[in-house]
Design an enzyme around this catalytic site. Structure first.
Site, PDB file in Angstrom:
ATOM      1  N   LYS A 220      -5.951  -7.598 -17.458  1.00  0.00           N
ATOM      2  CA  LYS A 220      -4.668  -8.116 -16.977  1.00  0.00           C
ATOM      3  C   LYS A 220      -4.182  -9.307 -17.780  1.00  0.00           C
ATOM      4  CE  LYS A 220      -4.230  -5.864 -12.650  1.00  0.00           C
ATOM      5  NZ  LYS A 220      -4.325  -5.862 -11.196  1.00  0.00           N
ATOM      6  N   ARG A 254     -12.052  -2.456  -9.847  1.00  0.00           N
ATOM      7  CA  ARG A 254     -11.193  -1.456 -10.504  1.00  0.00           C
ATOM      8  C   ARG A 254     -11.088  -1.791 -11.987  1.00  0.00           C
ATOM      9  NH1 ARG A 254      -5.827  -0.822 -11.812  1.00  0.00           N
ATOM     10  NH2 ARG A 254      -4.943   1.249 -11.462  1.00  0.00           N
TER      11      ARG A 254
HETATM   12  C1  8Y7 Z   1      -4.182  -2.910  -9.244  1.00  0.00           C
HETATM   13  C2  8Y7 Z   1      -3.932  -1.654  -8.673  1.00  0.00           C
HETATM   14  C3  8Y7 Z   1      -2.936  -1.784 -10.604  1.00  0.00           C
HETATM   15  C4  8Y7 Z   1      -4.969  -3.838  -8.513  1.00  0.00           C
HETATM   16  C5  8Y7 Z   1      -5.157  -2.158  -6.796  1.00  0.00           C
HETATM   17  C6  8Y7 Z   1      -3.175  -2.698 -13.889  1.00  0.00           C
HETATM   18  C7  8Y7 Z   1      -2.650   0.373  -9.313  1.00  0.00           C
HETATM   19  C8  8Y7 Z   1      -1.972  -2.635 -13.057  1.00  0.00           C
HETATM   20  N1  8Y7 Z   1      -3.551  -2.974 -10.458  1.00  0.00           N
HETATM   21  N2  8Y7 Z   1      -4.414  -1.276  -7.468  1.00  0.00           N
HETATM   22  N3  8Y7 Z   1      -3.154  -0.965  -9.528  1.00  0.00           N
HETATM   23  N4  8Y7 Z   1      -5.435  -3.419  -7.290  1.00  0.00           N
HETATM   24  N5  8Y7 Z   1      -5.662  -1.854  -5.589  1.00  0.00           N
HETATM   25  O1  8Y7 Z   1      -3.164  -3.566 -14.801  1.00  0.00           O
HETATM   26  O2  8Y7 Z   1      -5.217  -4.980  -8.897  1.00  0.00           O
HETATM   27  O3  8Y7 Z   1      -4.133  -1.928 -13.739  1.00  0.00           O
HETATM   28  S1  8Y7 Z   1      -1.934  -1.280 -11.937  1.00  0.00           S
END
Ligand code: 8Y7
Length: 275
Positions: A220, A254
């Site tokens: 990020k 994640r």
């Molecule tokens: C997150 C996310 C994204 C996160 C959850 C990226 C879909 C942006 N970020 N879902 N999604 N938490 N739960 O940089 O921080 O991956 S998208």
């Protein structure tokens, strides 16, 4: 029992959620068949590297990203879920905010809903309650289009926790089971670098609410701000951030880089299991 609940209950190490984006810009454009070959091979490496969950998303949530129709999102993710379901033994999470997509995704075999809007889209709450699968409720200030314009908080940790507690109350009153709720502070979603750092520093207070916490920090921009590195060079910072989150009690991490994150979490686990 639901596959995600099962691994959440029985694994004492944080789970790794591998990211699979099914957006046209994620793959080289060589027609439908080639695209499906590409995402299946990406899914295979996520599985082989030892992810516990694969998070499948068809709509980019990047700041300012273009909004797509329900049908377009369905056309992207449902065939992918079906194909991954038949080829691999891994829990599937659907990254969506749209109730129609949630419904079809769960029908196609998804075992979890990951909603960056925290079930605030019309009918998403009722739909998720009816589907009765684990749901990750994420905090976001504003919407993906506007969230990075001028994020502002008096006390980011308190406000994010208050928001999530309020969503929990609403979900429970809609009939969702406590065991199906996962919370996420939403790193990078309507937050300044300082806000993100504060949330990461205080992640233990969110974990203390006694719901599993999901942390998404991989590559990020906050990590880019701190290190000065471009997206592709953010792996060391991403692993470090994952470890900081896991050490404070995050239960799902994640990530884009499953294998590398897994090594770091194994080290943490080895230390935590010392006599
Ligand atoms: C997150 C996310 C994204 C996160 C959850 C990226 C879909 C942006 N970020 N879902 N999604 N938490 N739960 O940089 O921080 O991956 S998208």
């Amino acid at each position: 029992m639901n596959k995600v609940s099962q691994i959440l209950n029985h694994k004492n190490t944080p789970l790794i959620m591998g990211i699979l984006n099914i957006t046209p810009d994620s793959f080289s454009d060589g027609g439908q068949f080639l695209q499906s070959q590409q995402y299946l091979s990406k899914a295979e490496s996520i599985v082989m590297e030892g992810a516990d969950i694969i998070d499948i998303g068809g709509e980019s949530t990047r700041p300012g990203a273009k909004i797509i129709s329900v049908q377009e999102e369905i056309d992207r993710v449902i065939p992918a879920i079906e194909a991954i379901k038949t080829q691999f033994d891994i829990a599937i999470s659907i990254d969506t905010s749209k109730p129609e997509v949630m419904k079809l995704a769960v029908k196609a075999g998804a075992e979890m809903i990951n909603d960056v809007c925290g079930l605030r889209v019309s009918h998403a709450l009722e739909t998720a309650a009816e589907l009765a699968v684990p749901v990750c409720l994420m905090h976001m200030q504003g919407s993906p289009r506007t969230m990075q314009k001028k994020p502002f908080y008096y006390n980011v940790t308190e406000e994010v926790i208050a928001f999530l507690q309020d969503r929990v109350t609403t979900c429970l009153s809609q009939g969702m089971k406590k065991e199906n709720i996962i919370l996420d502070p939403g790193f990078g979603f309507g937050k300044s670098v300082q806000d993100n750092l504060t949330l990461l520093k205080n992640l233990n207070t969110l974990c203390a609410l006694n719901y599993p916490v999901l942390a998404g920090l991989s590559r990020k921009s906050m990590l880019g701000d701190i290190t000065g590195k471009k997206t592709e060079k953010r792996l060391p910072a991403s692993i470090s951030a994952a470890l900081l989150a896991a050490q404070q009690g995050a239960k799902i991490i994640r990530v884009h880089d499953v294998d590398e994150t897994s090594d770091a979490l194994k080290l943490l686990n080895a230390i935590q299991n010392l006599e």
